[in-house]
Design an enzyme around this catalytic site. Structure first.
Site, mmCIF file in Angstrom:
data_model
loop_
_atom_site.group_PDB
_atom_site.id
_atom_site.type_symbol
_atom_site.label_atom_id
_atom_site.label_comp_id
_atom_site.label_asym_id
_atom_site.label_seq_id
_atom_site.Cartn_x
_atom_site.Cartn_y
_atom_site.Cartn_z
ATOM 1 N N ARG A 146 -0.360 -7.735 3.673
ATOM 2 C CA ARG A 146 -0.062 -6.491 2.915
ATOM 3 C C ARG A 146 0.378 -6.428 1.498
ATOM 4 N NH1 ARG A 146 1.360 -2.450 7.386
ATOM 5 N NH2 ARG A 146 2.021 -0.916 5.434
ATOM 6 N N TYR A 149 -1.393 -5.525 -1.807
ATOM 7 C CA TYR A 149 -1.040 -3.986 -2.107
ATOM 8 C C TYR A 149 0.399 -3.870 -2.701
ATOM 9 C CZ TYR A 149 -0.964 1.073 -1.750
ATOM 10 O OH TYR A 149 -0.749 2.498 -1.860
ATOM 11 N N ASN A 178 3.936 8.618 2.463
ATOM 12 C CA ASN A 178 2.769 9.068 3.264
ATOM 13 C C ASN A 178 2.404 10.566 2.825
ATOM 14 O OD1 ASN A 178 1.966 6.864 4.709
ATOM 15 N ND2 ASN A 178 3.469 7.140 6.402
ATOM 16 N N GLN A 213 8.705 4.481 16.158
ATOM 17 C CA GLN A 213 8.800 4.113 14.914
ATOM 18 C C GLN A 213 8.681 5.659 14.022
ATOM 19 O OE1 GLN A 213 6.346 3.382 16.594
ATOM 20 N NE2 GLN A 213 4.590 2.541 15.399
ATOM 21 N N ASP A 277 4.553 -4.076 9.772
ATOM 22 C CA ASP A 277 4.556 -2.512 9.821
ATOM 23 C C ASP A 277 5.811 -2.136 9.835
ATOM 24 O OD1 ASP A 277 3.097 -0.298 10.039
ATOM 25 O OD2 ASP A 277 3.580 -0.037 11.927
ATOM 26 N N GLN A 280 10.841 1.994 9.935
ATOM 27 C CA GLN A 280 11.082 3.529 9.749
ATOM 28 C C GLN A 280 10.934 3.386 7.976
ATOM 29 O OE1 GLN A 280 15.304 3.871 9.983
ATOM 30 N NE2 GLN A 280 15.336 6.357 10.073
HETATM 31 N N1 LIG Z 1 -2.265 8.919 0.372
HETATM 32 C C1 LIG Z 1 -1.162 8.429 0.445
HETATM 33 O O1 LIG Z 1 -0.417 8.532 1.306
HETATM 34 C C2 LIG Z 1 -0.417 7.299 -0.791
HETATM 35 C C3 LIG Z 1 0.831 6.841 -0.438
HETATM 36 C C4 LIG Z 1 1.272 5.725 -1.530
HETATM 37 C C5 LIG Z 1 0.485 5.477 -2.710
HETATM 38 N N2 LIG Z 1 -0.823 6.212 -2.756
HETATM 39 C C6 LIG Z 1 -1.385 5.994 -4.138
HETATM 40 O O2 LIG Z 1 -2.101 7.052 -4.671
HETATM 41 C C7 LIG Z 1 -3.218 6.739 -5.049
HETATM 42 C C8 LIG Z 1 -4.418 7.410 -4.519
HETATM 43 O O3 LIG Z 1 -4.425 7.426 -2.922
HETATM 44 P P1 LIG Z 1 -5.368 7.942 -2.166
HETATM 45 O O4 LIG Z 1 -4.589 8.191 -0.773
HETATM 46 O O5 LIG Z 1 -5.975 9.047 -2.753
HETATM 47 O O6 LIG Z 1 -6.696 6.951 -1.834
HETATM 48 P P2 LIG Z 1 -8.249 6.787 -2.069
HETATM 49 O O7 LIG Z 1 -8.580 5.526 -1.673
HETATM 50 O O8 LIG Z 1 -8.481 8.275 -1.285
HETATM 51 O O9 LIG Z 1 -8.379 6.827 -3.570
HETATM 52 C C9 LIG Z 1 -8.228 6.007 -4.528
HETATM 53 C C10 LIG Z 1 -9.459 6.120 -5.419
HETATM 54 O O10 LIG Z 1 -9.342 4.767 -6.422
HETATM 55 C C11 LIG Z 1 -10.677 4.376 -6.292
HETATM 56 N N3 LIG Z 1 -10.842 3.082 -6.714
HETATM 57 C C12 LIG Z 1 -10.417 2.025 -6.146
HETATM 58 N N4 LIG Z 1 -10.494 0.984 -6.678
HETATM 59 C C13 LIG Z 1 -10.918 1.302 -8.153
HETATM 60 C C14 LIG Z 1 -11.098 0.636 -9.210
HETATM 61 N N5 LIG Z 1 -11.007 -0.899 -9.330
HETATM 62 N N6 LIG Z 1 -11.842 1.221 -10.151
HETATM 63 C C15 LIG Z 1 -11.828 2.596 -10.255
HETATM 64 N N7 LIG Z 1 -11.619 3.323 -9.114
HETATM 65 C C16 LIG Z 1 -11.053 2.706 -8.055
HETATM 66 C C17 LIG Z 1 -11.154 4.635 -5.214
HETATM 67 O O11 LIG Z 1 -12.836 4.753 -5.133
HETATM 68 C C18 LIG Z 1 -10.871 6.232 -4.674
HETATM 69 O O12 LIG Z 1 -11.513 7.111 -5.164
HETATM 70 C C19 LIG Z 1 -3.412 5.130 -4.858
HETATM 71 O O13 LIG Z 1 -3.181 4.433 -6.196
HETATM 72 C C20 LIG Z 1 -2.500 4.640 -3.779
HETATM 73 O O14 LIG Z 1 -1.834 3.563 -3.802
HETATM 74 C C21 LIG Z 1 -1.081 6.976 -1.923
#
Ligand SMILES: NC(=O)c1ccc[n+]([C@@H]2O[C@H](COP(=O)([O-])OP(=O)(O)OC[C@H]3O[C@@H](n4cnc5c(N)ncnc54)[C@H](O)[C@@H]3O)[C@@H](O)[C@H]2O)c1
Length: 319
Positions: A146, A149, A178, A213, A277, A280
Site C-alpha cells: 500500500r 499510495y 472513505n 473492523q 488493512d 479501525q
Molecule cells: N473515494 C475515496 O473514498 C477517497 C478517499 C481518500 C482519498 N481520495 C482521493 O480523492 C481523489 C479522487 O478519488 P476517487 O475516489 O474519485 O478516485 P477515482 O479513481 O474515481 O478518480 C481518480 C481520477 O484520477 C485520474 N487519474 C489517475 N491517474 C492520473 C494521471 N496520472 N493523470 C491524470 N489523471 C489521472 C483517473 O483516471 C480518475 O479519473 C484521489 O486523489 C484519491 O486518492 C478518495
C-alpha cells in the site's frame, strides 16, 4: 479582466468518482471547469452529462507531465484511489502523487492560483490513535504493497507545505476518509461498492476478517461541500483537515444494512484479512467543524439508497 465571481477552475482527476461530482457542483455554482484526466480509472460516462455545457472543457492529459493552462483555482484529485487500481502499477501511482503534485504546484506558482490537494486518511496508516486528529503523524509501512499510495500521498502533502513555505503558494490540504455514492467503480474492491454489487447480483457478500473492523463512510455530496468550503476558507487556513464521517459501523453491520435496503438474499462469506488493512479508521472532524462550519449531513440510509439506485441502473444497462 476576469469576473471575480466566475472562476476558471482546474479539476485534475475530474472524470473520476469524486472529481465528476466536484465538476458538476462547480458548474452549478457558475464557474468554468477544466476537467483533466488520463482516464486510467475515470470514464467519459461520469462526465457525459457535462460535455455539452459551455462552461465545461475536457482535457486528456497525464498529470505526471507538466501542463500549461490558465486558471484561478486548482483541485488536485488525479490519482487511483482503490488498492486494486493503485497496486496495478505502483511506480506510476507514486509518480502520479509526487510528480503530479510538483506539476500542479508549479502551475499554481506560475499563475498565483489557489490549490487544494485531495489527500487521504491513508496518511495515518494503521493508526494507533482513535479517532485520528490532524496532528497525528501516522503509522505507515514505507515498503509494503500500500506504500505507493500512502507514501505518495504523504510526499505530496510535504510538497504542498514546502511550496507554501518556499514560494508562498496558497494551499489547502483535505484528508479524505472513505467516501461513497453514485459513480463509484463497480469492481474496485471498495467495501460499499463490493457489498452493493454482490447484494444486487445475488452473490455472497465478502467480508474480510471477522467483520468486526469498523469504517466510517461519507456521502459524496457532503465531501464536495467540504472541498468547496475549504477552498473558500481564509488563506491562513491550509489544513490538513479531515473530511469524513465520524459515525462508524462494523463491516457486518454495513453488510446487513445493504442486504436490508436491497432486499437481497445473498449470504455472508468470510475471507482472510489483506495485509496492512487497518483495523479501525475514524476521523476527528472538530477542525473542519470549527474552521469550515462543515459536517456531514446526509443520512446513511438515504446515501446508500441513492448509491444502490445508481448501481442497479448500471447493472441493468450492462445486462
Ligand atoms: N473515494 C475515496 O473514498 C477517497 C478517499 C481518500 C482519498 N481520495 C482521493 O480523492 C481523489 C479522487 O478519488 P476517487 O475516489 O474519485 O478516485 P477515482 O479513481 O474515481 O478518480 C481518480 C481520477 O484520477 C485520474 N487519474 C489517475 N491517474 C492520473 C494521471 N496520472 N493523470 C491524470 N489523471 C489521472 C483517473 O483516471 C480518475 O479519473 C484521489 O486523489 C484519491 O486518492 C478518495
Amino acid at each position: 479582466m476576469r469576473d471575480l465571481i466566475r472562476k476558471q477552475v482546474l479539476v485534475t482527476g475530474g472524470a473520476g468518482f469524486l472529481g465528476s461530482h466536484l465538476c458538476e457542483q462547480l458548474i452549478g455554482n457558475g464557474h468554468d471547469v477544466l476537467c483533466l484526466d488520463n482516464f486510467f480509472t475515470g470514464t467519459r460516462d461520469n462526465i457525459i452529462h457535462l460535455m455539452e455545457n459551455p462552461r465545461f472543457e475536457l482535457m486528456r492529459h497525464d498529470i505526471t507531465f507538466p501542463l500549461y493552462v490558465e486558471v484561478d483555482e486548482i483541485y488536485n484529485l488525479a490519482c487511483p484511489a482503490s488498492p486494486i487500481h493503485y497496486q496495478h502499477d505502483p511506480v506510476q501511482t507514486t509518480k502520479t502523487s509526487v510528480h503530479g503534485a510538483i506539476n500542479v504546484l508549479g502551475l499554481a506558482k506560475r499563475l498565483g492560483a489557489k490549490i487544494m490537494q485531495a489527500s487521504t486518511s491513508e496518511v495515518y496508516g494503521d493508526p494507533q490513535v482513535h479517532p485520528q486528529t490532524e496532528d497525528y503523524w501516522g503509522h505507515v509501512n514505507p515498503i509494503g504493497y500500500r506504500s505507493c499510495y500512502d507514501e505518495g500521498k504523504r510526499c505530496a502533502e510535504t510538497l504542498f507545505f514546502d511550496y507554501r513555505r518556499q514560494h508562498d503558494i496558497r494551499i489547502k490540504v483535505a484528508r479524505i476518509f472513505n467516501t461513497y455514492g453514485p459513480r463509484m467503480h463497480p469492481n474496485d474492491g471498495r467495501v460499499v461498492s463490493n457489498f452493493i454489487v454482490q447484494a444486487l447480483t445475488g452473490q455472497p457478500i465478502t467480508i474480510y476478517g471477522d467483520g468486526s473492523q469498523t469504517r466510517s463512510f461519507c456521502y459524496v455530496d457532503d465531501l464536495v461541500d467540504g472541498f468547496l468550503r475549504l477552498m473558500d476558507s481564509p488563506d491562513e487556513f491550509t489544513g490538513p483537515v479531515n473530511i469524513g464521517n465520524p459515525v462508524d459501523l462494523t463491516m457486518i453491520e454495513l453488510a446487513e444494512e445493504i442486504l436490508a435496503l436491497t432486499g437481497s438474499e445473498s449470504r455472508i462469506k468470510y475471507e482472510p484479512l489483506p495485509t496492512d488493512d487497518p483495523v479501525q479508521r475514524k476521523p476527528d472532524i472538530s477542525l473542519a467543524s470549527t474552521e469550515l462550519g462543515w459536517q456531514p449531513r446526509t443520512d446513511r440510509r438515504e446515501g446508500l439508497g441513492k448509491t444502490i439506485a445508481y448501481f442497479d441502473n448500471l447493472l441493468t444497462r450492462q445486462g
